[in-house]
Scaffold this motif. Structure first.
Motif, PDB file in Angstrom:
ATOM      1  N   HIS A 123     -24.344   9.439   4.568  1.00 27.60           N
ATOM      2  CA  HIS A 123     -24.945   9.580   3.263  1.00 27.60           C
ATOM      3  C   HIS A 123     -25.068   8.407   2.490  1.00 27.60           C
ATOM      4  N   GLY A 124     -24.393   7.365   2.883  1.00 31.42           N
ATOM      5  CA  GLY A 124     -24.636   5.999   2.251  1.00 31.42           C
ATOM      6  C   GLY A 124     -23.472   5.537   1.613  1.00 31.42           C
ATOM      7  N   ARG A 125     -23.441   5.027   0.727  1.00 27.61           N
ATOM      8  CA  ARG A 125     -22.128   4.111   0.232  1.00 27.61           C
ATOM      9  C   ARG A 125     -21.315   5.054  -0.641  1.00 27.61           C
ATOM     10  N   VAL A 126     -19.971   4.752  -0.332  1.00 29.34           N
ATOM     11  CA  VAL A 126     -18.921   5.214  -1.034  1.00 29.34           C
ATOM     12  C   VAL A 126     -17.805   4.490  -1.515  1.00 29.34           C
ATOM     13  N   LEU A 127     -17.383   4.863  -2.783  1.00 29.84           N
ATOM     14  CA  LEU A 127     -16.505   3.800  -3.456  1.00 29.84           C
ATOM     15  C   LEU A 127     -15.143   4.506  -3.461  1.00 29.84           C
ATOM     16  N   TYR A 128     -14.171   3.756  -2.933  1.00 29.44           N
ATOM     17  CA  TYR A 128     -12.607   4.143  -2.833  1.00 29.44           C
ATOM     18  C   TYR A 128     -12.054   3.631  -3.507  1.00 29.44           C
ATOM     19  N   VAL A 129     -11.272   4.023  -4.590  1.00 28.06           N
ATOM     20  CA  VAL A 129     -10.721   3.450  -5.600  1.00 28.06           C
ATOM     21  C   VAL A 129      -9.125   3.604  -5.387  1.00 28.06           C
ATOM     22  N   SER A 130      -8.275   2.823  -5.551  1.00 27.66           N
ATOM     23  CA  SER A 130      -6.646   2.800  -5.275  1.00 27.66           C
ATOM     24  C   SER A 130      -5.992   2.400  -6.332  1.00 27.66           C
ATOM     25  N   GLY A 131      -5.108   3.295  -6.851  1.00 26.61           N
ATOM     26  CA  GLY A 131      -4.326   2.590  -7.989  1.00 26.61           C
ATOM     27  C   GLY A 131      -2.904   2.347  -7.377  1.00 26.61           C
ATOM     28  N   GLU A 132      -2.636   2.507  -6.003  1.00 21.60           N
ATOM     29  CA  GLU A 132      -1.079   2.425  -5.421  1.00 21.60           C
ATOM     30  C   GLU A 132      -1.308   1.544  -4.514  1.00 21.60           C
ATOM     31  N   GLU A 133      -2.357   1.107  -3.800  1.00 23.67           N
ATOM     32  CA  GLU A 133      -2.479  -0.034  -2.790  1.00 23.67           C
ATOM     33  C   GLU A 133      -3.270  -1.056  -2.950  1.00 23.67           C
ATOM     34  N   SER A 134      -2.846  -2.320  -2.479  1.00 25.82           N
ATOM     35  CA  SER A 134      -4.006  -3.460  -2.251  1.00 25.82           C
ATOM     36  C   SER A 134      -4.803  -3.603  -1.520  1.00 25.82           C
ATOM     37  N   LEU A 135      -5.650  -4.393  -1.679  1.00 24.11           N
ATOM     38  CA  LEU A 135      -7.000  -4.341  -0.755  1.00 24.11           C
ATOM     39  C   LEU A 135      -6.599  -4.601   0.611  1.00 24.11           C
ATOM     40  N   LEU A 136      -5.585  -5.416   0.751  1.00 23.50           N
ATOM     41  CA  LEU A 136      -4.999  -5.668   2.271  1.00 23.50           C
ATOM     42  C   LEU A 136      -4.389  -4.404   2.769  1.00 23.50           C
ATOM     43  N   GLN A 137      -3.504  -3.715   1.778  1.00 21.78           N
ATOM     44  CA  GLN A 137      -3.044  -2.475   2.415  1.00 21.78           C
ATOM     45  C   GLN A 137      -3.952  -1.420   2.843  1.00 21.78           C
ATOM     46  N   MET A 138      -5.153  -1.294   2.107  1.00 22.83           N
ATOM     47  CA  MET A 138      -6.245  -0.437   2.207  1.00 22.83           C
ATOM     48  C   MET A 138      -6.902  -0.598   3.833  1.00 22.83           C
ATOM     49  N   ARG A 139      -7.298  -2.268   4.035  1.00 21.68           N
ATOM     50  CA  ARG A 139      -7.678  -2.697   5.190  1.00 21.68           C
ATOM     51  C   ARG A 139      -7.049  -2.299   6.224  1.00 21.68           C
ATOM     52  N   MET A 140      -5.781  -2.705   6.311  1.00 18.67           N
ATOM     53  CA  MET A 140      -4.859  -2.192   7.169  1.00 18.67           C
ATOM     54  C   MET A 140      -4.884  -0.761   7.723  1.00 18.67           C
ATOM     55  N   ARG A 141      -4.950   0.274   6.715  1.00 12.21           N
ATOM     56  CA  ARG A 141      -4.817   1.440   7.065  1.00 12.21           C
ATOM     57  C   ARG A 141      -6.225   1.929   7.647  1.00 12.21           C
ATOM     58  N   ALA A 142      -7.444   1.227   7.072  1.00 17.82           N
ATOM     59  CA  ALA A 142      -8.535   1.578   7.550  1.00 17.82           C
ATOM     60  C   ALA A 142      -8.794   1.080   9.235  1.00 17.82           C
ATOM     61  N   GLN A 143      -8.115  -0.150   9.689  1.00 15.84           N
ATOM     62  CA  GLN A 143      -8.306  -0.542  10.878  1.00 15.84           C
ATOM     63  C   GLN A 143      -7.698   0.409  11.559  1.00 15.84           C
ATOM     64  N   ARG A 144      -6.539   0.854  11.282  1.00 18.45           N
ATOM     65  CA  ARG A 144      -5.545   1.642  12.096  1.00 18.45           C
ATOM     66  C   ARG A 144      -6.379   2.836  12.585  1.00 18.45           C
ATOM     67  N   ILE A 145      -7.101   3.814  11.531  1.00 14.96           N
ATOM     68  CA  ILE A 145      -7.710   5.049  11.716  1.00 14.96           C
ATOM     69  C   ILE A 145      -9.144   4.545  12.046  1.00 14.96           C
TER      70      ILE A 145
END
Length: 483
Positions: A136-158
Motif C-alpha cells: 500500500h505504499g510508504r509506512v512511518l515507524y516511530v520508535s521512542g525506545e530504540e535507535s535507528l541502528l537498533q531498528m535496522r538490526m532487527r529489520a535485517q533479522r526478520i
C-alpha cells in the motif's frame, strides 16, 4: 495528625464534585488517578471514582490558552441523511493479524497493541509495517525506545528491509506530527505510546497527562487525514495496558499479544474492536526470523497429546469464527487430611470448574469432595465458553476412575446444574474441524438436534451418565473401576 511530605495533610479530603471549573483551573497542583484518570484537588489514599488505592500522582496544572472566536461546526443532520459507505479494509499481509482486526486495517482507525515485555509486540508491528509497505505504499515507524541502528538490526533479522519503510527515533510530538504531515504515509506505527512527550505539558513522558494528551493528538491526526495509526503499549504487572484507562476508550481497537514466554507460540486476540468481532484469535509462532503464521493451530495444540493417559480429553471450542481443538488435562489426587481440598485451573474459568465439580459430586456421585483437582489446557490457550464443560467433566472422571478417554472422540457441550448436557452453537463447524484432524466420534448434546457431518459419528448425550459411557474406555482393572 499524620502529614505527607510537601505539607499535605492526610486528613480525609472533601469531595471535589462541587468545585467549579474556575477553582480547578486556579489550583497549582492536582492529583490524577493512574487507573481511571479522575482529577482531585487534594491527595487522598483512595480514588473517589474507581476506588483504586495509592494510585494518585501529582500533576502540575497548565494555564489554559486564551480562547479565540469559536470555530464554526457542521449543523446536526438526520441519521437517515448520512450517506452510507462501507469502511474499506486494507490487508496488512499477516493473515492472523488481519483475522483479529476483522479483515484488515480501516483508514483513520487507531489501534492499540499491548503485551508483556519481550513477547514480540515490536517484531509483530515491524513485520506488519514491511508487509503493508509492499502492498500500500510508504509506512512511518516511530520508535521512542530504540535507535535507528537498533531498528535496522532487527529489520535485517526478520527480513523487513523495504525502501518504503521510513523509520524515526523520536519522542517529541511536534516532530512526529511534522513527519506525518510531510511524508503522508499509508500507515503510522508508534512504539511506544508511553515514551511520547509534548512540550505543552511540563510532566514527564509516561505520565497520565502526557499519555492521554499525546494519544489524543495522534487520534485527531489520524481521523482528519484518514491515516491508520498503530500504538504499542506497555502492560502493568496485572496484565492491563499501562496508563490511564481512558486510553483504551479513545482507540478503536485494543489487541493483546499473549503467550508463555517459555514456549514459541503467541496468541493475538482483540478485547475491543469497533470494526469487527472481539472473539477472533490469531495464532503465531516465534522463530529466529520473526513471527510466523500457524496454518493449523488445532494440530499444533494436539501434537504432544498422550491419548492413552487417563485425564486427557479433546474439546472443540470456538474462537470467533474459527473452530479450535485443544487438549484438556485433569488430575485428581487425595487431599491432605487437614484443610480444604485444592481446586486449580489454568486456561479455564475457575468458576466453571467449581460448577462442574459441584455437579459431579451431587448428580454423578463421584465423591470428589475430598480430592484435590487440577485442570489445565497446555499451550497457553484460554477457553472461556461453557462448551468446555463436558470435556472438563469427562477428563476429571477419567482420571478419578483411571479410565482413559477414547482416543478417537471429541467433546463439547455445556453442563447444567441438574446434570443435563445443554446445546451450544456452531456444532457442525466443530465437528468438521474434528473430522479434518482424523477424529471419528463426537460426543455432543442431544438437545437442539445437531446434525452430523461426513466422516464422523455423532453420539448425542442428554446427561452426564450417558457421556461417561460414550466417552470413557474400559477400566484398566477391576480395582480402578470401583474407586
Amino acid at each position: 495528625m499524620v502529614s505527607r511530605p510537601g505539607a499535605l495533610s492526610f486528613e480525609p479530603a472533601v469531595a471535589e464534585r462541587g468545585r467549579t471549573g474556575e477553582e480547578m483551573t486556579k489550583a497549582a497542583t492536582i492529583y490524577v488517578c493512574q487507573q481511571c484518570g479522575a482529577e482531585h484537588l487534594r491527595w487522598m489514599g483512595r480514588c473517589r471514582d474507581c476506588g483504586e488505592w495509592n494510585g494518585l500522582v501529582e500533576q502540575k496544572m497548565e494555564a489554559p490558552p486564551a480562547r479565540g472566536a469559536p470555530t464554526p461546526s457542521a449543523p446536526a443532520v438526520s441519521i437517515a441523511d448520512v450517506p452510507a459507505a462501507d469502511a474499506p479494509r486494507r490487508p496488512t499481509g499477516i493473515g492472523e493479524l488481519d483475522r483479529v482486526l476483522g479483515g484488515g486495517v480501516v483508514d483513520g482507525s487507531l489501534v492499540l497493541i499491548g503485551g508483556e515485555p519481550g513477547i514480540g509486540k515490536s517484531t509483530l508491528v515491524l513485520q506488519g509495517a514491511q508487509a503493508f509497505a509492499e502492498r500500500h505504499g510508504r509506512v512511518l515507524y516511530v520508535s521512542g525506545e530504540e535507535s535507528l541502528l537498533q531498528m535496522r538490526m532487527r529489520a535485517q533479522r526478520i527480513g523487513a528491509m523495504n525502501s518504503g519503510l521510513m523509520v524515526a527515533a523520536e519522542i517529541e510530538m511536534e516532530h512526529i506530527l511534522g513527519d506525518i504531515e510531510s511524508l503522508s504515509p499509508a500507515l503510522v506505527i508508534v512504539d511506544s505510546v508511553q515514551t511520547l512527550h509534548d512540550g505543552e505539558l511540563t510532566s514527564a513522558p509516561g505520565s497520565v497527562s502526557q499519555v492521554r494528551h499525546c494519544a489524543g493528538l495522534l487520534m485527531r491526526c489520524g481521523k482528519t487525514s484518514a491515516t491508520p495509526i498503530f500504538l504499542v503499549g506497555h502492560v502493568t504487572k496485572e496484565g492491563a495496558i499501562a496508563g490511564p484507562r481512558v486510553l483504551e476508550h479513545m482507540v478503536d481497537t485494543v489487541l493483546y499479544l499473549e503467550g508463555d514466554r517459555h514456549l514459541d507460540y503467541r496468541l493475538l486476540r482483540a478485547v475491543k474492536n469497533r470494526f469487527g468481532s472481539t472473539n477472533e484469535l490469531g495464532v503465531l509462532q516465534m522463530r529466529e526470523s520473526g513471527l510466523a503464521e500457524v496454518a493449523n493451530p488445532s494440530a499444533v495444540f494436539l501434537s504432544e497429546r498422550r491419548a492413552e493417559a487417563p485425564g486427557s480429553a479433546v474439546i472443540a471450542c470456538m474462537e470467533g469464527t474459527r473452530p479450535l481443538l485443544v487438549e484438556l488435562q485433569a488430575l485428581v489426587s487425595a487431599a491432605p487430611p487437614f484443610g480444604a481440598p485444592r481446586r486449580s485451573s489454568t486456561g479455564l474459568d475457575h468458576n466453571r470448574l467449581s460448577l462442574v465439580l459441584a455437579v459431579l459430586e451431587k448428580r454423578a456421585r463421584l465423591g470428589i469432595s475430598t480430592q484435590d483437582v487440577f485442570v489445565n489446557i497446555p499451550g497457553g490457550v484460554r477457553v472461556d465458553e461453557p462448551a468446555a464443560d463436558l470435556g472438563m467433566a469427562i477428563a476429571i472422571a477419567s482420571n478419578l476412575k483411571d479410565r482413559p478417554v477414547r482416543a478417537d472422540t471429541v467433546f463439547f457441550g455445556e453442563v447444567g446444574l441438574s446434570g443435563e448436557i445443554r446445546t451450544v452453537n456452531r456444532s457442525e463447524d466443530r465437528m468438521r474441524e474434528a473430522a479434518r484432524l482424523g477424529f471419528r466420534r463426537c460426543v455432543a448434546p442431544a438437545g437442539g438436534g445437531p446434525r452430523g457431518v461426513d466422516d464422523i459419528e455423532l453420539v448425542p448425550v442428554g446427561e452426564l451418565g450417558e457421556a461417561f459411557e460414550a466417552g470413557l474406555a474400559a477400566a484398566r482393572d477391576s480395582g480402578a473401576e470401583g474407586r
